[in-house]
Design a protein around this motif. Structure first.
Motif, PDB file in Angstrom:
ATOM      1  N   SER A   1       0.823  -1.136  -0.271  1.00  0.00           N
ATOM      2  CA  SER A   1       0.047  -0.018   0.039  1.00  0.00           C
ATOM      3  C   SER A   1       0.710   1.239   0.081  1.00  0.00           C
ATOM      4  O   SER A   1       1.915   1.501   0.723  1.00  0.00           O
ATOM      5  CB  SER A   1      -0.859   0.074   1.050  1.00  0.00           C
ATOM      6  OG  SER A   1      -1.588   1.183   1.312  1.00  0.00           O
ATOM      7  N   SER A   2       0.455   2.283  -0.675  1.00  0.00           N
ATOM      8  CA  SER A   2       1.323   3.559  -0.798  1.00  0.00           C
ATOM      9  C   SER A   2       1.253   4.142   0.408  1.00  0.00           C
ATOM     10  O   SER A   2       2.280   4.815   0.788  1.00  0.00           O
ATOM     11  CB  SER A   2       0.788   4.700  -1.865  1.00  0.00           C
ATOM     12  OG  SER A   2      -0.672   4.746  -1.231  1.00  0.00           O
ATOM     13  N   SER A   3       0.532   4.011   1.514  1.00  0.00           N
ATOM     14  CA  SER A   3       0.493   4.602   2.799  1.00  0.00           C
ATOM     15  C   SER A   3       1.334   4.058   3.716  1.00  0.00           C
ATOM     16  O   SER A   3       1.842   4.550   4.615  1.00  0.00           O
ATOM     17  CB  SER A   3      -1.130   4.530   3.184  1.00  0.00           C
ATOM     18  OG  SER A   3      -1.357   3.176   3.535  1.00  0.00           O
TER      19      SER A   3
ATOM     20  N   LYS B   1      -2.185  -1.379  -3.725  1.00  0.00           N
ATOM     21  CA  LYS B   1      -3.157  -0.381  -3.540  1.00  0.00           C
ATOM     22  C   LYS B   1      -2.417   1.071  -3.436  1.00  0.00           C
ATOM     23  O   LYS B   1      -1.567   1.538  -2.689  1.00  0.00           O
ATOM     24  CB  LYS B   1      -3.750  -0.434  -2.169  1.00  0.00           C
ATOM     25  CG  LYS B   1      -4.484  -2.094  -2.276  1.00  0.00           C
ATOM     26  CD  LYS B   1      -5.246  -2.146  -1.051  1.00  0.00           C
ATOM     27  CE  LYS B   1      -6.119  -3.625  -0.973  1.00  0.00           C
ATOM     28  NZ  LYS B   1      -6.843  -3.779   0.152  1.00  0.00           N
TER      29      LYS B   1
ATOM     30  N   GLU C   1      -3.536   4.768  -2.546  1.00  0.00           N
ATOM     31  CA  GLU C   1      -4.605   5.408  -1.590  1.00  0.00           C
ATOM     32  C   GLU C   1      -5.031   6.762  -2.329  1.00  0.00           C
ATOM     33  O   GLU C   1      -4.196   7.347  -3.355  1.00  0.00           O
ATOM     34  CB  GLU C   1      -3.989   5.620  -0.246  1.00  0.00           C
ATOM     35  CG  GLU C   1      -3.615   4.333   0.653  1.00  0.00           C
ATOM     36  CD  GLU C   1      -4.688   3.153   0.636  1.00  0.00           C
ATOM     37  OE1 GLU C   1      -6.056   3.470   0.396  1.00  0.00           O
ATOM     38  OE2 GLU C   1      -4.309   2.120   0.947  1.00  0.00           O
ATOM     39  N   ASP C   2      -6.158   7.283  -1.934  1.00  0.00           N
ATOM     40  CA  ASP C   2      -6.598   8.592  -2.361  1.00  0.00           C
ATOM     41  C   ASP C   2      -5.605   9.470  -2.243  1.00  0.00           C
ATOM     42  O   ASP C   2      -5.037   9.864  -1.528  1.00  0.00           O
ATOM     43  CB  ASP C   2      -7.871   8.869  -1.621  1.00  0.00           C
ATOM     44  CG  ASP C   2      -8.945   7.912  -1.914  1.00  0.00           C
ATOM     45  OD1 ASP C   2      -8.956   7.173  -2.653  1.00  0.00           O
ATOM     46  OD2 ASP C   2     -10.136   8.245  -1.304  1.00  0.00           O
TER      47      ASP C   2
ATOM     48  N   ASP D   1      -2.587   9.776  -3.662  1.00  0.00           N
ATOM     49  CA  ASP D   1      -1.187   9.199  -3.721  1.00  0.00           C
ATOM     50  C   ASP D   1      -0.767   9.089  -5.022  1.00  0.00           C
ATOM     51  O   ASP D   1      -1.796   8.733  -6.002  1.00  0.00           O
ATOM     52  CB  ASP D   1      -0.949   8.024  -2.951  1.00  0.00           C
ATOM     53  CG  ASP D   1      -0.792   8.245  -1.413  1.00  0.00           C
ATOM     54  OD1 ASP D   1      -0.659   9.672  -0.913  1.00  0.00           O
ATOM     55  OD2 ASP D   1      -0.667   7.292  -0.673  1.00  0.00           O
TER      56      ASP D   1
ATOM     57  N   GLY E   1      -6.890   5.011  -5.971  1.00  0.00           N
ATOM     58  CA  GLY E   1      -8.048   5.659  -5.456  1.00  0.00           C
ATOM     59  C   GLY E   1      -8.163   6.884  -5.989  1.00  0.00           C
ATOM     60  O   GLY E   1      -7.589   7.469  -7.137  1.00  0.00           O
TER      61      GLY E   1
ATOM     62  N   ALA F   1      -5.764   9.882  -7.153  1.00  0.00           N
ATOM     63  CA  ALA F   1      -4.335   8.897  -7.105  1.00  0.00           C
ATOM     64  C   ALA F   1      -3.958   8.814  -8.410  1.00  0.00           C
ATOM     65  O   ALA F   1      -4.683   8.673  -9.573  1.00  0.00           O
ATOM     66  CB  ALA F   1      -4.685   7.800  -6.365  1.00  0.00           C
TER      67      ALA F   1
END
Length: 380
Positions: A115-117, A143, A145-146, A148, A173, A176
Motif C-alpha cells: 500500500s502506498s500509505s 493499493k 490510496e486516495d 497518492d 484511489g 491518485a
C-alpha cells in the motif's frame, strides 16, 4: 504430464494453516479448462496451452540464485524473499474460478499486500523470479490510496526450465495516480492482472524471450477515471506469446487510450489484443485502441487485434485500427539512398517502431538489449 508435479504441490501446501481451502483450489485447478469456448468469430485464442502441460515443474521454496535488475531511484523487492506475507489464498479483485491457472496460483501462494500509505519510497521494483525446474507463484495486491502517487514496476524473469505465475490486483484511489510497468521475460510465464481505477492509471506492458506466455490485464474505469496503456511484444525463435488488455468503462466521463505493438521474428508467434467496452452507464466517455505489428521472419506470425463494444449512444470518442506488415521497402530504400546498408536501415525502422518517446528509460534499455542480442539490430 501437467504444469506441476502434483505430489510436490500437495506436500507444499501441507505447511499452510488453511490446508483444506488450498486443496479445494487444487481440485478446482484440475477441473477447470484452460479456456472456454467462445463463438465470436472476432475473438480467437492463440496460447498453446500444451506447452505449459509439458513442463511438470516442482513446487518448493528456494532462494533466488541471482539479483534482479536495478533501476536507479527505485526500491527493489526480490521475490521470493523476506517480504511479509499472509496465509490467505484470496485476492481482492480476482476470483479463483476466473482461470485454471489463477486457481493453481492462489492455491500455492501466500498473499502480499503493498500500500502506498505504508511505503517510504513511492517507486518500487518488484522482481519475481523462479529457479530451474521450479514453478513459483505470486499473489499480490497493490493499493494506491486516495491522493497518492506511485511508480510500480513488476518484472518477471526465470531460467529456461522454470516458470513464474502471478495473480496481481491494482487499486487506484480517487485523485491518485499509478504509473505501472509490467515486464515479462520468463521463459514460461503466466500473468493474470486486474485494476480498479478511480483516479489515473498509466501502464506499460512488455513481453519477450518466452517459450510460452499468457498475459491477461483487465482495467475497470469508474467515473472520471483515466487510463493510458502501451502493450508490446517481441517474439524470438519459436516463442509463443499472447497478451490481451481489456478496458471496461463503468463510470461517466471515463477515458482510455491504448497502443498495441508486436514484432515477430524467426518462427515466433506474437499476439497482442486489446478490447474496450463502454457500458450503458459510462456516458460521455472516450476510448481509443490502435494496433500495429511487424513480421520480420519468413516463418514468423504477428497478430494484433483491437476491438470495441459501445453500449451507449453518448460517447465522446470511440475508435480503433490495426495494421500488420513487413518492414516497409520504401523506407528501407529511402535510408539506403542516404548511405545506410539494408541491415542498418531495417534496424533503424524497427527500433523507431517499437520504442516510443514516452517509454521509461529502463524499458527502452531492455528492449534495445533484446533486439541487439537477437541480432535484429545492428550498430548504426
Amino acid at each position: 504430464m501437467s504444469i506441476i508435479d502434483f505430489s510436490s504441490a500437495q506436500q507444499y501446501i501441507s505447511k499452510f494453516s488453511n490446508k483444506s481451502e488450498r486443496e479445494r483450489l487444487l481440485s478446482l485447478y484440475l477441473s477447470l479448462p484452460y479456456q472456454r469456448i467462445n463463438d465470436s468469430p472476432t475473438l480467437k485464442h492463440y496460447t498453446d496451452w500444451s506447452r505449459f502441460e509439458k513442463l511438470n515443474l516442482q513446487v518448493n521454496d528456494f532462494l533466488p540464485s541471482k539479483e534482479g535488475r536495478k533501476i536507479d531511484g527505485y526500491t527493489e523487492i526480490t521475490y521470493p524473499s523476506e517480504i511479509e506475507t499472509k496465509d490467505e489464498p484470496t485476492n481482492s479483485l480476482i476470483k479463483a474460478e476466473e482461470h485454471k491457472l489463477v486457481s493453481l496460483t492462489l492455491a500455492l501462494s501466500n498473499k502480499i499486500t503493498i500500500s502506498s500509505s505504508n511505503l517510504k519510497s513511492k517507486k518500487i521494483l518488484f522482481y519475481h523470479t523462479s529457479s530451474e525446474g521450479v514453478f513459483y507463484p505470486l499473489n499480490l495486491e497493490v493499493k494506491v490510496e486516495d491522493g497518492d502517487t506511485m511508480d510500480f514496476v513488476y518484472m518477471s524473469d526465470s531460467p529456461k526450465d522454470g516458470m513464474t505465475s502471478s495473480v496481481i490486483s491494482f487499486e487506484v484511489g480517487r485523485d491518485a495516480q499509478l504509473n505501472l510497468t509490467i515486464i515479462g521475460l520468463s521463459s514460461n510465464l503466466f500473468i493474470y492482472s486486474k485494476a480498479l481505477v478511480k483516479g489515473e492509471l498509466n501502464t506499460n506492458i512488455f513481453t519477450s524471450r518466452s517459450f510460452i506466455s499468457h498475459v491477461s490485464y483487465s482495467i475497470e474505469l469508474m467515473e472520471n477515471a483515466i487510463s493510458t496503456f502501451s502493450a508490446k511484444t517481441i517474439g524470438l525463435n519459436n516463442d509463443n506469446i499472447n497478451v490481451r488488455v481489456s478496458v471496461i468503462h463503468k463510470g461517466k466521463r471515463s477515458k482510455s487510450d491504448g497502443m498495441l505493438k508486436a514484432i515477430s521474428t524467426d518462427s515466433a508467434l506474437s499476439v497482442i489484443g486489446g478490447d474496450a467496452t463502454v457500458s450503458e452507464e459510462a456516458l460521455d466517455s472516450s476510448t481509443s485502441i490502435i494496433g500495429r505489428a511487424y513480421n520480420i521472419g519468413k516463418d514468423s506470425k504477428a497478430v494484433v487485434a483491437p476491438m470495441l463494444e459501445v453500449k451507449t449512444g453518448r460517447v465522446q470518442l470511440a475508435k480503433h485500427s490495426a495494421s500488420i506488415s513487413r518492414v516497409p521497402d520504401e523506407l528501407i530504400f529511402y535510408l539506403e539512398t542516404r548511405g545506410f546498408s539494408r541491415k542498418e536501415a531495417e534496424s533503424m525502422i524497427i527500433k523507431g517502431f517499437i520504442i516510443d518517446e514516452n517509454d521509461p528509460p529502463f524499458l527502452e534499455k531492455i528492449i534495445d538489449e533484446i533486439l541487439t542480442e537477437a541480432k535484429v539490430l545492428v550498430s548504426v
